[in-house]
Design an enzyme around this catalytic site. Structure first.
Site, short mmCIF file in Angstrom:
data_model
loop_
_atom_site.label_atom_id
_atom_site.label_comp_id
_atom_site.label_asym_id
_atom_site.label_seq_id
_atom_site.Cartn_x
_atom_site.Cartn_y
_atom_site.Cartn_z
N ASP A 237 0.83 -1.18 0.00
CA ASP A 237 0.00 0.00 0.00
C ASP A 237 0.88 1.25 0.00
O ASP A 237 1.85 1.34 0.76
CB ASP A 237 -0.89 -0.03 1.26
CG ASP A 237 -1.76 1.20 1.38
OD1 ASP A 237 -2.59 1.43 0.49
OD2 ASP A 237 -1.60 1.93 2.38
N GLU B 229 1.98 -0.48 -5.02
CA GLU B 229 1.06 0.58 -5.39
C GLU B 229 1.94 1.82 -5.53
O GLU B 229 2.39 2.38 -4.52
CB GLU B 229 0.00 0.79 -4.30
CG GLU B 229 -1.02 1.84 -4.70
CD GLU B 229 -2.02 2.13 -3.59
OE1 GLU B 229 -3.21 2.34 -3.91
OE2 GLU B 229 -1.63 2.16 -2.41
#
Length: 672
Positions: A333, A369
């Site tokens: 993330d 990401e």
């Protein structure tokens, strides 16, 4: 009183380590004057003793407790300066959770009394989980590393909360994924990799608690090595059992790791662990104002991944999930944070180098990401090998094409080719990209074609949260209450989006439940909706769409020309280019055709050695009649799939016949 000693020296591992005759405890803090170990009764209610860790080796405080055994409950208290001008927030009244805890006796629950600095000197022992001394089995087996292929992003609690084929006590937990009904569905779909959304122990944000909401996604962790007791009540044994069950079906397991920040939020957030142990080391702060935390994550704090203790924490957390749980790799993330230093992002950042070279982690899958909200935070395409990357460019260009926007032929061709504009570089290929048309963060696939605007009112932020540029459409009537013709049009568009995903070079990813037609009623930021908004309704599953998705996955798996990791460049394969962009007459497109800003379709012949396929994508409203290029000698054309006729079986095509491509559809023809 329990005896504690430093005579055995500092242990190799931070945290609590079980030995034959006791337990070693080691805690990092560069700025604490003293660390106390707090032992609790077996029920975890009463604090039985406080013992100062007697040893110190550099910045590691340590001690050994003879006779302490597995199952003991403990917490930490840290003494030191409370000096905001230097970024120090020591307060021994705060019970702290060990960052290296492998198990917690209860989940985190937010309470205003945990906040700082208003709650300074208020004892928080009644509000914080206790770490559990444990010795889980190491040496979990992982599958050999390879590209993830067809990836299925899965929110654990939401996936089985309403699944009648799962025993009630298991619904909403990780353990449900090992149930035959769930495994059978994944295998039927042809899923190659399951990407689990966060499992680590997390806490709700304080603004959600005020609104009576909770964090459904889990992107607010506190202990990166401890499974959340709500999702994984069986701890590491449950993690291992589930990964083994998935591995037995040939399915790899990625875990979404949130290493970029903690759930302690900004300066007014709760003191739970890192803030109380060494705020000035763990968190990035403004050098001119050390108590002002850098917020490149949008969550209130940012871990300082250029500092050695933070890097080591990240490496050790990832190793734990591999060695104890059998996790095959990770999705990171806000992965740009992991490459940040005081001067900004660098693809050669120390943590990225260390991750790529770690003996336990180097052969695992690592999917970034590649963005955060800080300065220079958008870094798609800039991560080096071996890192893979999510790419929103695929999502946006493909959605815009099917939305009916003009002038997108070149952009669409680039995405079908594996996005060499982003990923061409040393050690990288089309498999460096993870393609998606919908992810957990945004509209569901069904909502992409049903809502032109977001509807996040239930999140309590006045519909200000979530993406504004969704490149979505509503086919004439917004929401679920549409007539049959509109519903049929939406189904047609969903199938076209899915087919585009599966014929593109790179790793295709869908969100669990999107193959069933799930809707979030226009909410494109449903992180705060731990309810029917995100819970998959298995009883309402669109079985036709499930079958169509499985058919696409099989076609991709059976056709090397569709699944190859090579970029499409025009290089020669079997005496012809690896890609020929086709005109209506079956010959290569002329340069002037690329400049036709209103042409709504694209055709291509894709080839690798021994395999070729023709793909036509038509976003227009009229029927196309196209001439197929002649097949090579000894081969014939087979109509493998037409997205407007999902139930039509494969069939041979007559040589020299025209191909009819319906409006808003994808047609795939295989050379057999």
């Amino acid at each position: 009183m329990t005896m504690i000693t430093a005579e055995r020296g500092a242990p190799q591992r931070l945290g609590a380590s079980v030995a034959a005759d006791g337990v070693h405890v080691a805690v990092f803090s560069a700025h604490a004057s003293r660390i106390e170990l707090c032992l609790f009764d077996p029920a975890g209610i009463n604090e039985r003793e406080r013992l100062a860790l007697p040893g110190r080796a550099g910045d590691v405080h340590f001690g050994f407790l003879p006779g302490l055994a597995e199952g003991a409950l403990y917490g930490l208290r840290a003494h030191g300066p409370f000096d905001l001008a230097k970024g120090h927030r020591f307060d021994p009244a705060k019970l702290l959770v060990d960052p290296y805890a492998l198990r917690l006796d209860r989940p985190f629950v937010y309470h205003a009394a945990l906040g700082a600095p208003v709650a300074r000197q208020l004892d928080t022992a009644a509000l914080v989980p206790r770490a559990v001394v444990c010795r889980p089995d190491a040496g979990a087996l992982v599958l050999p590393s390879r590209a993830p292929g067809f990836t299925y992003e899965l929110l654990v609690r939401a996936y089985t909360q309403r699944h009648e084929g799962v025993p009630a006590p298991l619904r909403g937990t990780l353990g449900a994924l090992a149930e035959p009904a769930v495994l059978d569905h994944l295998e039927r779909l042809g899923v190659e990799t399951v990407e689990l959304m966060p499992l680590t122990a997390a806490i709700d944000e304080r603004h959600l608690v005020r609104l009576g909401l909770s964090n459904a996604w889990g992107y607010n962790p506190v202990c990166q090595m401890a499974p959340d007791p709500r999702l994984v009540p069986g701890g590491w044994a449950e993690v291992r059992r589930v990964t083994e069950a998935l591995h037995a079906r040939g399915i790899r397991v990625l875990l979404d790791m949130v290493l970029n920040h903690s759930g302690e939020s900004d300066h007014g957030g709760p003191t739970l662990s890192y803030r109380g142990l060494d705020n000035a080391t763990y968190y990035a702060a403004d050098p001119a104002e050390p108590d002002r935390l850098v917020n490149d994550t949008g969550t209130g704090n940012t871990f300082a991944f250029w500092r050695e203790p933070v890097m080591q924490l990240g490496i050790d957390a990832l190793r734990a999930w591999v060695e104890l749980g059998g996790i095959d790799g990770f999705r990171y993330d806000l992965g740009t944070i992991l490459g940040r230093g005081p001067e900004g992002f660098s693809p050669d950042a120390p943590f990225l180098r260390r991750l790529a070279g770690d003996p336990v982690l180097k052969d695992r899958l690592h999917v970034m990401e590649p963005w955060d909200i800080g300065p220079g935070g958008y870094q798609v395409g800039r991560f080096p090998a071996p890192f893979l990357e999510w790419q929103d460019r695929f999502r946006d260009d493909v959605r815009r094409f099917w939305r009916g926007e003009n002038g997108l032929l070149s952009a669409l061709a680039t995405r079908l080719s594996g996005s060499p504009d982003l990923f061409a570089g040393p050690g990288r290929d089309a498999a460096s990209g993870v393609n998606f048309v919908a992810a957990h963060d945004g509209f569901t696939l069904a909502d992409v074609v049903a809502y032109e605007d977001k509807h996040n009112e239930a999140n309590g932020e006045g519909n200000r949260d979530g993406h504004n540029e969704n490149h979505s459409w509503n086919n004439g009537a917004e929401g679920a209450g549409a007539d049959p013709a509109i519903l049929a049009a939406r189904q047609r568009d969903i199938r076209a989006l899915l087919a585009t995903l599966f014929v593109s070079r790179g790793n295709p990813m869908i969100v669990a439940g999107d193959e069933m037609g799930r809707s979030q009623r226009g909410n494109n930021n449903a992180y705060a909706q731990d309810n029917e908004t995100v819970w998959v309704d298995w009883t309402a599953a669109d079985e036709g769409l499930v079958a169509f998705t499985a058919r696409l996955a099989r076609l991709r798996a059976d056709t090397p020309a569709l699944r190859s990791p090579a970029f499409l460049t025009g290089a020669e394969v079997d005496g012809a280019p690896d890609v020929t962009w086709l005109g209506a007459d079956g010959t290569a497109m002329a340069p002037v055709e690329w400049q036709d800003g209103e042409r709504p379709w694209l055709g291509a012949r894709l080839a690798v050695e021994g395999s070729a396929a023709l793909v036509y994508l038509h976003a227009g409203r009229d029927v196309l009649r196209l001439r197929l290029p002649p097949p090579p000698p000894g081969r014939t054309h087979r109509l493998a799939l037409a997205s407007d006729r999902p139930d039509e079986p494969e069939r041979a095509l007559e040589e020299g016949c025209d191909l009819v491509v319906a409006s808003r559809s994808v047609v795939i023809v295989v050379e057999a």
